[in-house]
Design an enzyme around this catalytic site. Structure first.
Site, PDB file in Angstrom:
ATOM      1  N   HIS A   1      22.721 -19.560  30.764  1.00  0.00           N
ATOM      2  CA  HIS A   1      21.350 -19.256  30.294  1.00  0.00           C
ATOM      3  C   HIS A   1      21.332 -17.854  30.117  1.00  0.00           C
ATOM      4  CE1 HIS A   1      20.073 -23.010  32.235  1.00  0.00           C
ATOM      5  NE2 HIS A   1      21.082 -22.954  32.975  1.00  0.00           N
TER       6      HIS A   1
ATOM      7  N   ASP B   1      13.210 -20.797  28.884  1.00  0.00           N
ATOM      8  CA  ASP B   1      14.104 -20.953  29.842  1.00  0.00           C
ATOM      9  C   ASP B   1      14.085 -19.693  30.980  1.00  0.00           C
ATOM     10  OD1 ASP B   1      16.305 -21.266  31.662  1.00  0.00           O
ATOM     11  OD2 ASP B   1      17.799 -21.163  29.988  1.00  0.00           O
TER      12      ASP B   1
END
Lengths: 554, 554
Positions: free
Chosen positions: A367, A194
């Site tokens: 994130h 990610d």
């Protein structure tokens, strides 16, 4: 066996060079597994488009090879295109319990059955053709998120999913560091990771930080508290509930998607709900303001959301009043900044106190930031590295992070959607490209709006349209009715009579010239009208409306 | 003398509840002075609009009373509407030398003469009717910015203009703290102060900080350096030039507005340019990369800007190459975030290193943050306080800052554009409202695009248009040609033949029904067509295009 047959192909059908519509494809010989099937919300220039989904032609061409769809978590950009995929092909889908709870609702909306859905738990191992698929716990801004390790004959392919390294997650479900370490120790061939926050220095703060802020704010507030966040941020909602209980407040959940998510999460045991804390929105006014918290949607300033409707006194049960404190527990998704700002202004105008500033600690990202990404890279030290989930700059930044940790640039692949990354035990390279792209969904139409339609919408949106109709006698070529002129979105007609009259004269002139020159092809006549009128309108108004000449024959 | 005659009226025609089109009006008896005449760039929903200017009806109704326009600085949101104002009225304009240099160019573009422009210096005092207007130095992101103190028979009205308290400005021209202190000591009746950054804690960093960052970056870069910033940020450009000289690089200024601003600033002595450092863009390739810096426009990702064209290899002289370092020395204006991000991605794709992150210190704001605003408030301690230049939330935050310093809430006015704040020596209140609003400029049209046109553009932009034309015999009511159907921006026609054929049938049906019911009013027939067709199209496509039935009579 050909060289290609002995190698693994990794292709992204979405999620590279963009935030959204995530979809990765892993192929080895005759087996394909798909990781995620996400949608993307359209960028501004895609006028009138509702959602964007990945082009899955490649999967359809290899339908019989597609053995499984693996879902990392329940966010729209990871599961939102699943109904469209399942309409085209029959394939088992695996994901965590909460993910499946969310997906079930989506499939129902599309009149699709749930029979392909299978629930898996962290550390479950699944056999798919020559693969062993292992799921592992990661933390993110939705509970029950998974990373995926695919054990292949050539080595392990690890996909982190969306991930942050939250050391104190609200549900206590810490990232499975030991499994990651074990995989790293045994050797990972490829890691896909990610990149959303790859340009953010430092660490992403723990979700608990927001809980602490809530505690401070609840301690100070004497009126109602209204908190808005993403409907899927179950941990955030959990923290609201816990804080509310501590301060003796009831909680009302308002807004369809929020109510649905809370219901599913509660039914599946992802929300811990003290008896009697929840009240219906119709009951809110039965309690004094200091005993109420409202949790609702609208953190992105969506014009039809509950919060916006509350702020404009357009909501049936709740409107914002002096003394209310509104907490915007989210950051604007890029492109929504203005909408959010407008909502904040509306709320202030209604007399509310609004907590929206980044510095207030009412939101954290889901994130990993740079330091966390480095930990992941060091834990795994994959032979090949593919940054995924990010705009191009995020992928580049992530690649540079990996390089700074000693992974050779030649083993890092910053790719485009559709590019085939072919990986062997000792070699990897880009080996061509398959069809990939955006499929635009507009109303019921999937893929029927293309560049021409969008170009027309763009022109119409800027300067509107002028329609010119004449009826012509088929035999004589004589004008028997018109030219009639209509405009929409160009000028306010009542104040522009002269301009319209002049335009009519121009059309007549153009028709006369054509008649004199004995031009009878409609296309030429229309072009003549368009040119002469276009020039005239630009001179008079500085605008270039679409000009549409229509000739009727009788 | 009536009560109103003995009081001062302060009205904003722009800049309250919005960032842009700043314009404040100060009226005492028969004298009006106007501070600034700015434009605003349109919000997204104002489709096709080029710029937005203030509605100056109030000034036009009181034309003979308007004695002066005072300009604080040369930014578009403070001077951009001046040409439109000067077209309507003849009035002297006062501003600093650089401001006037910029304004001259604007007036020329509008074919207006410069004879009304008058240059003033800091500490100049001007007599305007019963007022003494005093100008004072402030710092901002453009040189030669001024605050304005208007000495009136009732007391001093101080307008800060756009301001930051830069202790180390690049040109050494520090805010005139001593004049501010003197005014505060003698007593200020009303202060109007810049609220743009009223929601930012702490201090805004000095412009010098960016110079230091440039120094670091120039020291590290081995290839070309390309810096983009606002064309009016002369100090930023000055710092680029100084750093370039230290590192032995030539500077090329590329882009029309940037070239113009540098030329004017240099001619007027606001840029210190070492002999021979400037090169033309045609010469760039004659120098090795490490000897070149390019300064250019495009910091907002504008699609036609030099930087974007360089990034897409669409610029005549310069294209981005591997080894280039691009510094985005600006933050995106709200609404431009996506465009800037897209440009950064393009640059990375071309192989450039891009420095764009907030954390890198390549940009500072030109507006005072909370601690500076507090200093200003404490220095002046005005009797009445009017926060200006900001969206509603900024005005509210600024009001709360003032309140936290002990200024009573009843003496603080968070107002709307058009509201009349009436101030006496001992009393102030809102006393009604005059016409104020947005005038939309689209091409050559000023104010001719209103709600109906915008509503149509909106609908056209979302789902396009379907045009239905039939020619009818006037006497018999019989259809003699058509119905013909055309669409734009709705569906791709070649793939939607069936839908179009069905639509034609629907129209025929609707016409038949009307004929049978002996309905002959066109309006009713058109409504019937619109309704029947609208329902059909929505059922089939989920879209609601604009439907435009046209009936021609022969």
């Amino acid at each position: 066996m050909s060289d290609t047959d002995s190698r693994i192909q990794i292709i992204s059908l979405g999620g590279l060079g963009e935030i959204g519509k995530n979809m990765s494809v892993i192929r080895y010989q005759d087996t394909i597994v798909v990781i995620d099937a996400g949608l993307m919300f359209p960028e501004e220039e895609l006028l009138g488009i509702d959602i964007v989904i990945p082009d899955i032609s490649y999967l359809l061409e290899n339908k019989e090879k597609v053995k499984a769809v693996l879902l990392t978590h329940g966010h729209e950009d990871h599961v939102g295109a699943l109904p469209y995929l399942l309409k085209e092909m029959d394939v088992p889908v695996y994901g965590s319990r909460l993910t499946m709870g969310i997906v079930e609702g989506k499939l129902e909306e599309h009149d699709l059955s749930n029979e392909n859905l299978h629930v898996v738990k962290p550390r479950d191992v699944l056999k798919v053709g020559p693969f062993e698929v292992e799921f592992l716990r990661v933390s993110h801004s939705i509970p029950d998120a998974l990373g995926i390790a695919i054990h292949t004959p050539l080595g392990v392919i690890l996909h982190t999913g969306d991930i942050k390294l939250d050391q104190t997650p609200v549900d206590g479900e810490v990232v499975d560091f030991r499994k990651l370490a074990e995989l790293g120790e045994k050797g990972v061939l490829v890691m896909l990771s990610d990149s959303t926050n790859a340009d953010k220095p430092g660490f992403t703060m723990s979700e608990r930080v927001v809980g602490n802020t809530f505690d401070d704010l609840f301690g100070k507030c004497e009126g109602r508290i209204i908190i808005t966040t993403f409907a899927s941020n179950v941990h955030r909602i959990q923290q609201v509930i816990c804080t509310a209980r501590r301060y003796g407040r009831k909680v009302s959940v308002v807004g369809r998607s929020m109510v649905n998510n809370v219901r599913i999460s509660h039914e599946l045991g992802y929300i811990d709900m003290p008896e009697g804390i929840l009240i219906e929105m119709e009951e809110i006014n039965n309690y004094p303001p200091h005993e109420v918290v409202i949790v609702t949607t609208g953190s992105q300033g969506e014009p039809m959301s509950v919060l916006t409707r509350m702020a404009t006194a357009d909501h049936r049960w709740v409107s914002i009043e002096r003394g209310d404190t509104v907490i915007i527990s989210a950051t604007p998704i890029p492109g929504n900044e203005k909408l959010v700002a407008k909502t904040v202004d509306l709320l202030f105008r209604q007399g509310a106190e609004v907590i929206y500033e980044k510095s207030m600690g009412v939101h954290v990202s889901g994130h990993a930031s740079q330091e966390e990404l480095k930990i992941l890279l060091n834990l795994i030290r994959p032979r090949y590295f593919i940054p995924v989930h990010g705009e191009y700059r995020h992928l580049m930044k992530h690649a540079k992070l990996a390089e700074s940790l000693g992974i050779p640039r030649s083993r890092i692949f910053v790719a485009d959607n559709g590019q085939i990354i072919e990986v062997g035990k000792k070699k990897a390279n880009i080996a061509g490209k398959i069809t990939a792209g955006k499929i635009l969904v507009d109303g019921l139409g999937v893929g029927d709006v293309g560049n021409i339609v969008l170009r027309d919408r763009r022109q119409l949106s800027q300067d509107g349209i002028m329609i010119v109709v004449v009826t012509i006698n088929k035999e004589s070529g004589e004008v028997v009715a018109g030219p009639d002129i209509l405009t929409r979105g160009f000028v306010y007609v009542r104040e522009s009579e002269e301009l319209i009259d002049d335009s009519r004269d121009r059309v007549k002139e153009a028709l006369d010239i054509c008649a004199k020159k004995k031009i009878s092809e409609w296309a030429v006549i229309k072009a003549q009208v368009r040119e002469s009128l276009g020039k005239h309108l630009y001179d008079k108004t500085g605008r270039r409306p679409m000009i549409l000449p229509i000739i009727m024959e009788v």
